[in-house]
Scaffold this motif. Sequence first.
Motif, PDB file in Angstrom:
ATOM      1  N   SER A  54       1.026  -0.786   0.548  1.00 23.25           N
ATOM      2  CA  SER A  54      -0.288  -0.187  -0.195  1.00 23.25           C
ATOM      3  C   SER A  54       0.634   1.266   0.010  1.00 23.25           C
ATOM      4  CB  SER A  54      -0.572   0.063   1.029  1.00 23.25           C
ATOM      5  OG  SER A  54      -0.054   0.591   2.500  1.00 23.25           O
ATOM      6  N   ASN A  55       2.059   0.713  -0.116  1.00 23.40           N
ATOM      7  CA  ASN A  55       2.505   2.288   0.544  1.00 23.40           C
ATOM      8  C   ASN A  55       4.128   2.057  -0.550  1.00 23.40           C
ATOM      9  OD1 ASN A  55       3.268   4.609   1.362  1.00 23.40           O
ATOM     10  ND2 ASN A  55       4.964   4.118   2.888  1.00 23.40           N
ATOM     11  N   GLY A 117      -2.945  -1.815   3.902  1.00 23.70           N
ATOM     12  CA  GLY A 117      -2.069  -1.925   4.385  1.00 23.70           C
ATOM     13  C   GLY A 117      -1.501  -3.046   5.738  1.00 23.70           C
ATOM     14  N   GLN A 125       6.227   2.789   8.771  1.00 21.98           N
ATOM     15  CA  GLN A 125       6.064   4.230   8.237  1.00 21.98           C
ATOM     16  C   GLN A 125       5.531   5.459   9.357  1.00 21.98           C
ATOM     17  OE1 GLN A 125       5.570   4.922   5.336  1.00 21.98           O
ATOM     18  NE2 GLN A 125       4.592   6.832   4.435  1.00 21.98           N
ATOM     19  N   ILE A 127       2.595   5.654  10.225  1.00 16.42           N
ATOM     20  CA  ILE A 127       1.580   5.405  10.340  1.00 16.42           C
ATOM     21  C   ILE A 127       0.820   6.729  11.334  1.00 16.42           C
ATOM     22  CG2 ILE A 127       1.419   3.054   8.444  1.00 16.42           C
ATOM     23  CD1 ILE A 127      -0.802   2.136  11.110  1.00 16.42           C
ATOM     24  N   ARG A 164       6.463  10.154   9.597  1.00 18.93           N
ATOM     25  CA  ARG A 164       5.975   9.258   8.816  1.00 18.93           C
ATOM     26  C   ARG A 164       7.527   8.125   8.606  1.00 18.93           C
ATOM     27  NH1 ARG A 164       2.045  10.297  10.225  1.00 18.93           N
ATOM     28  NH2 ARG A 164       0.274  11.033   9.215  1.00 18.93           N
ATOM     29  N   ALA A 244      -2.086   4.638  -3.646  1.00 16.12           N
ATOM     30  CA  ALA A 244      -1.322   4.639  -2.581  1.00 16.12           C
ATOM     31  C   ALA A 244      -1.500   5.094  -2.100  1.00 16.12           C
ATOM     32  CB  ALA A 244       0.303   4.561  -2.954  1.00 16.12           C
ATOM     33  N   LYS A 249       3.751  13.654   1.981  1.00 16.81           N
ATOM     34  CA  LYS A 249       4.110  14.494   3.511  1.00 16.81           C
ATOM     35  C   LYS A 249       3.353  15.730   3.577  1.00 16.81           C
ATOM     36  CE  LYS A 249       7.737  11.245   4.523  1.00 16.81           C
ATOM     37  NZ  LYS A 249       8.913  10.506   5.409  1.00 16.81           N
ATOM     38  N   GLU A 346       5.730   9.879   0.145  1.00 19.27           N
ATOM     39  CA  GLU A 346       4.831   8.807   1.273  1.00 19.27           C
ATOM     40  C   GLU A 346       5.996   7.843   0.356  1.00 19.27           C
ATOM     41  OE1 GLU A 346       2.351   8.995   4.218  1.00 19.27           O
ATOM     42  OE2 GLU A 346       1.574  10.545   4.153  1.00 19.27           O
ATOM     43  N   PRO A 347       5.834   7.127  -0.483  1.00 25.36           N
ATOM     44  CA  PRO A 347       5.791   5.713  -0.824  1.00 25.36           C
ATOM     45  C   PRO A 347       7.118   5.541  -0.702  1.00 25.36           C
ATOM     46  CG  PRO A 347       3.920   6.807  -1.823  1.00 25.36           C
ATOM     47  CD  PRO A 347       4.481   8.104  -1.262  1.00 25.36           C
TER      48      PRO A 347
END
Length: 350
Positions: A54-55, A117, A125, A127, A164, A244, A249, A346-347
Amino acid sequence: MLVEKNVPLQSSNTFGINAKALSLARIRSEADIAAVLQDAAWRAAPKFILGGGSNIVLTGDVKPLVLKVEIMGKRLAAETAKAWIVEAGAGESWHGLVTWTLQNGFPGLENLALIPGTVGASPVQNIGAYGVELQDRFDSLDAVDLTTGQPFTLNAAQCAFGYRDSVFKHASSGAAGFGLAGKAIITRVRFLLPKAWKPVLGYADIEKKMLLRKVDVPDALQIYEWICEIRRAKLPDPKVIGNAGSFFKNPTVSPEQCEDIIQRDPKIVHYQLADGSVKLAAGWLIDACGWKGKSIGNAGVYDKQALVLVNRGGSANPVTGGEVMTLAKAIQTSVYERFGLRLEPEPVVV
């Protein structure tokens, strides 16, 4: 242990990018990790850890050995007079864990509902959403060193959590470096959920729900349901439209920088942080630059939330990682030229 060859990854990344793993091992227990490290063909090979996908943005086929984390299990690991300590396998669905904790009377994770995720990716991460970050509810995690095969446990301080960010996103540097990127695989994570539960409110979307439902002090289940409603209204379901999640950020600036931007753009969405700095809404910055709803190839900016990049080609003609990154870089350029701020994705780009 079976290492599969040329495994399609389109269904294993939430963007729906069509790529494959040249080699993939499914990790369902610590024994599977040991088997990989005891195999002379794979012991020293580069490795890529894949959770829920998911990332990540796949820009091509994945050449390192993919370790697909599928360690399951959820349990109440311990209980004290002040807290419950809940443990989950790294392969568990994050939202599934949040739901399970509330169903079993362990509140505290409700603000983090519906984040895509796996549990194992959550500390990597750090999260966060709606006023809560993983580090606020974290107890410890178990992992395995991919060089030595030795298991180890980390507490919150050792994870070096940031916005993150964590020790798992940094490579070690020098003899004193403690970065664990690519060097360890998380197997289980434990969360400390205080019995003296208090609702975390203060976000406009939550306050709107409180006014609409005429609830002054919501309980954990109400907050969970509201967060799910809010996220579903703003964010596309990856099963329907590949994405994603939040792609950039939210940048943090000094009060002086924020005031300078407000002078030019009074409507900018911003939040005061405890340390005196100011967090700016990256989605607002992107929208202000006119990107909402725009596309480059099959990569698009979601028309309901500019912070989300989406796969406009579906499964039949999916977006490529190259298209996603071309769009991302164009957005970064626009935001920098208008606001003097560099947005950070972020990914993980693979």
